[in-house]
Design an enzyme around this catalytic site. Structure first.
Site: not given
Ligand SMILES: [Zn+2]
Length: 235
Positions: A121-124, A162, A190, A192
């Site tokens: 996941c590119e956010h976390h 995703q 996920h 995260c």
């Molecule tokens: Zn994430």
């Protein structure tokens, strides 16, 4: 491309070529040789230590002692791990599909499902993982069955969301095969979401991308989703 570390080069070769192919991956397995131009000297110490320094800083920031025995090798391992988990950026799509697109008169739906994938996941920068189902209706061209999981892996081994991963797989097949339609469904968990905040283990996110007939024809879409419901052959 020639400066990729050996561990990443190996992964890229695996995604691009078939096991048993007379390609770089096969050569690497046989002789420990890597692709021409990628010498061990050039790749032994990829990077200049800034990633390792950053990881040590994170360890300090969270109250750890980067010098304690269990953590001494961690910055180097984390650096290598991230280059491996993002090896998909270096995959050459031309090499991946090389010699694997065939002219065939078949015009019914082709479905490949239960394809496992792992992404970040590119956010976390935490993993999300699950299974992909990919379907298309050929218009004179089919792609080798084993290539479809490679296409998924090429896009999964990157920083992703995703939704985009799903769309990229669909767009790739649409571009390369010009089929009558493509359908892609991803189901993933996920970390995260599972490990932090909401803490609902078992929460699955489903995304889909439908192009061509899969978008315009209710019947095609229904046939696709019926395939997904059906249990596979028992091993
Ligand atoms: Zn994430």
């Amino acid at each position: 491309m020639s400066t990729l570390p050996d561990n990443v080069r190996r992964l890229v070769d695996e995604i691009e070529t078939e096991i048993g192919d007379d390609g770089p991956a096969a050569l690497a397995i046989e002789g420990g040789a890597s692709r021409a131009g990628s010498t061990r000297a050039a790749t032994a110490d990829a990077g200049n230590g800034t990633v390792e320094a950053a990881v040590r800083q994170i360890l300090t920031e969270i109250g750890e002692d980067p010098a304690r025995e269990g953590l001494v090798g961690t910055p180097d391992r984390v650096h290598r791990m991230y280059t491996e988990l993002t090896a998909g950026y270096h995959v050459d799509p031309e090499r991946l599909i090389n010699r694997a697109i065939f002219d065939v008169g078949y015009s019914e739906m082709v479905v490949v499902k239960d394809i496992p994938f792992y992404s970040l996941c590119e956010h976390h920068l935490l993993p999300f993982f699950g299974t992909a189902a990919v379907a298309y209706i050929p218009r004179g061209k089919v792609i080798g069955l084993s290539k479809i999981p490679r296409v998924v892996e090429m896009y999964a081994r990157r920083l992703q969301v995703q939704e985009r991963l799903t769309q990229q797989v669909a767009d790739f097949l649409m571009d390369r095969l010009a089929p009558r339609g493509v359908g892609v469904v991803l189901e993933a968990s996920h970390l995260c979401a599972v490990m932090r905040g909401v803490r609902k283990p078992g929460t699955i996110m489903t995304t889909s991308a439908v192009l061509g007939l899969f978008r315009t024809s209710d019947r095609t879409r229904a046939e696709f989703f019926a395939h997904l419901q059906r249990p596979g052959p028992t091993a």
